[in-house]
Write a protein that holds these residues in place. Sequence first.
Motif, PDB file in Angstrom:
ATOM      1  N   ILE A  41       4.052  -1.045  11.773  1.00 40.58           N
ATOM      2  CA  ILE A  41       2.741  -1.210  11.144  1.00 40.58           C
ATOM      3  C   ILE A  41       2.426  -0.023  10.234  1.00 40.58           C
ATOM      4  CG2 ILE A  41       0.251  -1.239  11.596  1.00 40.58           C
ATOM      5  CD1 ILE A  41       0.740  -3.017  13.939  1.00 40.58           C
ATOM      6  N   THR A  42       1.990  -0.339   9.033  1.00 42.30           N
ATOM      7  CA  THR A  42       1.439   0.652   8.103  1.00 42.30           C
ATOM      8  C   THR A  42      -0.069   0.434   8.058  1.00 42.30           C
ATOM      9  OG1 THR A  42       3.460   0.608   6.768  1.00 42.30           O
ATOM     10  CG2 THR A  42       1.481   1.548   5.756  1.00 42.30           C
ATOM     11  N   LEU A  43      -0.831   1.449   8.470  1.00 38.15           N
ATOM     12  CA  LEU A  43      -2.280   1.319   8.616  1.00 38.15           C
ATOM     13  C   LEU A  43      -2.999   1.969   7.442  1.00 38.15           C
ATOM     14  CD1 LEU A  43      -4.628   0.423  10.490  1.00 38.15           C
ATOM     15  CD2 LEU A  43      -4.543   2.728  11.499  1.00 38.15           C
ATOM     16  N   HIS A  44      -3.866   1.174   6.779  1.00 38.03           N
ATOM     17  CA  HIS A  44      -4.686   1.664   5.667  1.00 38.03           C
ATOM     18  C   HIS A  44      -6.149   1.651   6.087  1.00 38.03           C
ATOM     19  CE1 HIS A  44      -1.287   0.988   2.809  1.00 38.03           C
ATOM     20  NE2 HIS A  44      -1.033  -0.043   3.610  1.00 38.03           N
ATOM     21  N   ALA A  45      -6.920   2.570   5.533  1.00 37.18           N
ATOM     22  CA  ALA A  45      -8.374   2.571   5.710  1.00 37.18           C
ATOM     23  C   ALA A  45      -8.994   2.714   4.332  1.00 37.18           C
ATOM     24  CB  ALA A  45      -8.809   3.709   6.624  1.00 37.18           C
ATOM     25  N   CYS A  46      -9.974   1.874   4.033  1.00 38.67           N
ATOM     26  CA  CYS A  46     -10.483   1.829   2.666  1.00 38.67           C
ATOM     27  C   CYS A  46     -11.937   1.375   2.650  1.00 38.67           C
ATOM     28  CB  CYS A  46      -9.622   0.863   1.841  1.00 38.67           C
ATOM     29  SG  CYS A  46     -10.047   0.751   0.091  1.00 38.67           S
ATOM     30  N   ASP A  47     -12.753   2.024   1.806  1.00 41.94           N
ATOM     31  CA  ASP A  47     -14.070   1.477   1.471  1.00 41.94           C
ATOM     32  C   ASP A  47     -14.043   1.137  -0.017  1.00 41.94           C
ATOM     33  OD1 ASP A  47     -14.079   4.112   0.618  1.00 41.94           O
ATOM     34  OD2 ASP A  47     -15.716   4.737   1.924  1.00 41.94           O
ATOM     35  N   SER A  48     -14.460   2.068  -0.887  1.00 46.38           N
ATOM     36  CA  SER A  48     -14.257   1.862  -2.322  1.00 46.38           C
ATOM     37  C   SER A  48     -12.980   2.538  -2.791  1.00 46.38           C
ATOM     38  CB  SER A  48     -15.460   2.398  -3.106  1.00 46.38           C
ATOM     39  OG  SER A  48     -15.648   3.780  -2.828  1.00 46.38           O
ATOM     40  N   ALA A  49     -12.380   3.355  -1.909  1.00 47.04           N
ATOM     41  CA  ALA A  49     -11.117   4.022  -2.191  1.00 47.04           C
ATOM     42  C   ALA A  49     -10.388   4.235  -0.878  1.00 47.04           C
ATOM     43  CB  ALA A  49     -11.356   5.364  -2.902  1.00 47.04           C
ATOM     44  N   LEU A  50      -9.108   4.511  -0.953  1.00 47.44           N
ATOM     45  CA  LEU A  50      -8.319   4.754   0.250  1.00 47.44           C
ATOM     46  C   LEU A  50      -8.765   6.047   0.927  1.00 47.44           C
ATOM     47  CD1 LEU A  50      -4.763   3.819  -1.074  1.00 47.44           C
ATOM     48  CD2 LEU A  50      -6.120   2.539   0.593  1.00 47.44           C
ATOM     49  N   ALA A  51      -8.785   6.036   2.248  1.00 50.88           N
ATOM     50  CA  ALA A  51      -9.185   7.221   3.006  1.00 50.88           C
ATOM     51  C   ALA A  51      -8.126   8.315   2.858  1.00 50.88           C
ATOM     52  CB  ALA A  51      -9.374   6.862   4.480  1.00 50.88           C
ATOM     53  N   GLU A  52      -8.575   9.554   2.836  1.00 50.60           N
ATOM     54  CA  GLU A  52      -7.657  10.683   2.723  1.00 50.60           C
ATOM     55  C   GLU A  52      -6.763  10.759   3.962  1.00 50.60           C
ATOM     56  OE1 GLU A  52      -9.739  14.267   2.031  1.00 50.60           O
ATOM     57  OE2 GLU A  52     -10.667  13.599   0.155  1.00 50.60           O
ATOM     58  N   GLY A  53      -5.521  11.161   3.733  1.00 50.69           N
ATOM     59  CA  GLY A  53      -4.576  11.304   4.829  1.00 50.69           C
ATOM     60  C   GLY A  53      -3.797  10.055   5.135  1.00 50.69           C
ATOM     61  N   GLY A  54      -4.183   8.948   4.552  1.00 52.57           N
ATOM     62  CA  GLY A  54      -3.491   7.706   4.839  1.00 52.57           C
ATOM     63  C   GLY A  54      -2.462   7.371   3.785  1.00 52.57           C
ATOM     64  N   PRO A  55      -1.679   6.335   4.011  1.00 52.14           N
ATOM     65  CA  PRO A  55      -1.694   5.486   5.209  1.00 52.14           C
ATOM     66  C   PRO A  55      -0.977   6.145   6.385  1.00 52.14           C
ATOM     67  CG  PRO A  55      -0.005   4.719   3.712  1.00 52.14           C
ATOM     68  CD  PRO A  55      -0.700   5.848   3.001  1.00 52.14           C
ATOM     69  N   TRP A  56      -1.089   5.510   7.536  1.00 58.28           N
ATOM     70  CA  TRP A  56      -0.473   6.004   8.763  1.00 58.28           C
ATOM     71  C   TRP A  56       0.561   4.978   9.226  1.00 58.28           C
ATOM     72  CZ3 TRP A  56      -5.557   6.023   7.421  1.00 58.28           C
ATOM     73  CH2 TRP A  56      -6.158   7.288   7.281  1.00 58.28           C
ATOM     74  N   PHE A  57       1.683   5.482   9.750  1.00 60.56           N
ATOM     75  CA  PHE A  57       2.807   4.617  10.096  1.00 60.56           C
ATOM     76  C   PHE A  57       3.008   4.613  11.612  1.00 60.56           C
ATOM     77  CE2 PHE A  57       3.447   6.422   5.888  1.00 60.56           C
ATOM     78  CZ  PHE A  57       3.626   5.283   5.119  1.00 60.56           C
ATOM     79  N   PHE A  58       3.231   3.421  12.144  1.00 62.09           N
ATOM     80  CA  PHE A  58       3.437   3.252  13.584  1.00 62.09           C
ATOM     81  C   PHE A  58       4.688   2.412  13.810  1.00 62.09           C
ATOM     82  CE2 PHE A  58      -1.043   3.935  12.864  1.00 62.09           C
ATOM     83  CZ  PHE A  58      -1.430   4.816  13.865  1.00 62.09           C
TER      84      PHE A  58
END
Length: 414
Positions: A322-339
């Motif tokens: 899984i590649t995890l993204h977090a986003c509102d109007s832009a991608l969250a800093e530090g992402g994406p995260w890999f599991f």
Amino acid sequence: MNEVETKLAAAKTRLILDKPFLGALVLRLPLKAATWCRTTATDARTLYYNPRWIEGLSAGEVQFALAHEALHCALGHFARRGHRIQRKWDLACDFAVNPILVDEGLTPPAEALVLDVYRGMAAEEIYPCIDDSNDDSRMMDEHVWDGAEGGDGGGQGKQNEAQGKGKSRAEKIDAHAGGSNQQKVGAGETAGDGENDPPPPLSAREKEQLKEQWQRHLAVAAQRAREAGKLSGQLARLADAALAAQVSWRALLAQYLSQIARDDYTWQRPSRREGEVIWPSLRSHGGDLHVALDISGSVTEKDLADFLGELNALKGALPVRITLHACDSALAEGGPWFFEPWDELRLPRQFSGGGGTVFTPVFEWIERAGAQPDALIYFTDADGEFPRQAPNYPVLWLVKGKAPVPFGRRIQLN
């Protein structure tokens, strides 16, 4: 046929031709004349009508009356009341249905309650907006799927108990309708026993069975209307929402993940060094899944945690990266995260939502990375700016709310 029956048949025919979705639903309800009923009524099995009332309606108003009863049934109003007050629930159901029919171009009778403030709202959303003492006017129809004392009709015992408290159910319905021809139930009889009595209330089991039947009727009606090119956007959204609400998103997600991450046999020709005989060999396909979280603030931290917990439980049984993204109007800093498949899926940190919702950054990142995921699962309320074009990989939208999506598979979160 007499004049009233001819008018009803003509109304059904016109609905089938002009509004095939509503017409197909109306065809599922047999029509029966009933003197105990002031206007129309239904118990989700039959549509009852007072011939004198039908006589005074125009052709368009008859179409409205028939479609009104059929839509109550198709939306499962008879099975969704729970412990709510019957009178308030009946009002909420009417307030939910009538604006839909008006928007579809049908003409409401004078008795129909239509309030623009409730347009687009479900009965559950309207119910708390109605004052407990609200009895401003009569409803157009009678909802006879419930007992007069409230709740399900659990059989002969409950009906007799209701009679012992005073008026019979038939008398109460007639009194509410304002009719002068009261149907009295004598000793040993129950409401619904006689030809001119209302039907007995539905039991919990009957409601569940009818609910499943009407779900099938709703799906077929929507499909036929789409094929005819006569399903409006409003009715399409209504049908999709009603059908999606009956399906567990967890079950759908588990089913989809089991398809993209699987162990299976392959009959691909092996190397010559392995000999001439072709033996089936086991090949393991690890799914490559991208998951995007809407952190704009419209989806709560608890919602995100619950979703990831469910996904984590499913991932534990399947070899999914899984590649995890977090986003509102832009991608969250530090992402994406890999599991990796053996890693625990968790929120990398607490997010402070803000701003609007734009879905494009997630799709752009996947394109820049040259990734080709088996699927992208986006957890959101779907209220934001979408990409102009659909990607060449499957997209599953897990939607908390009522907003539509322009492409991909929409799964309603219960």
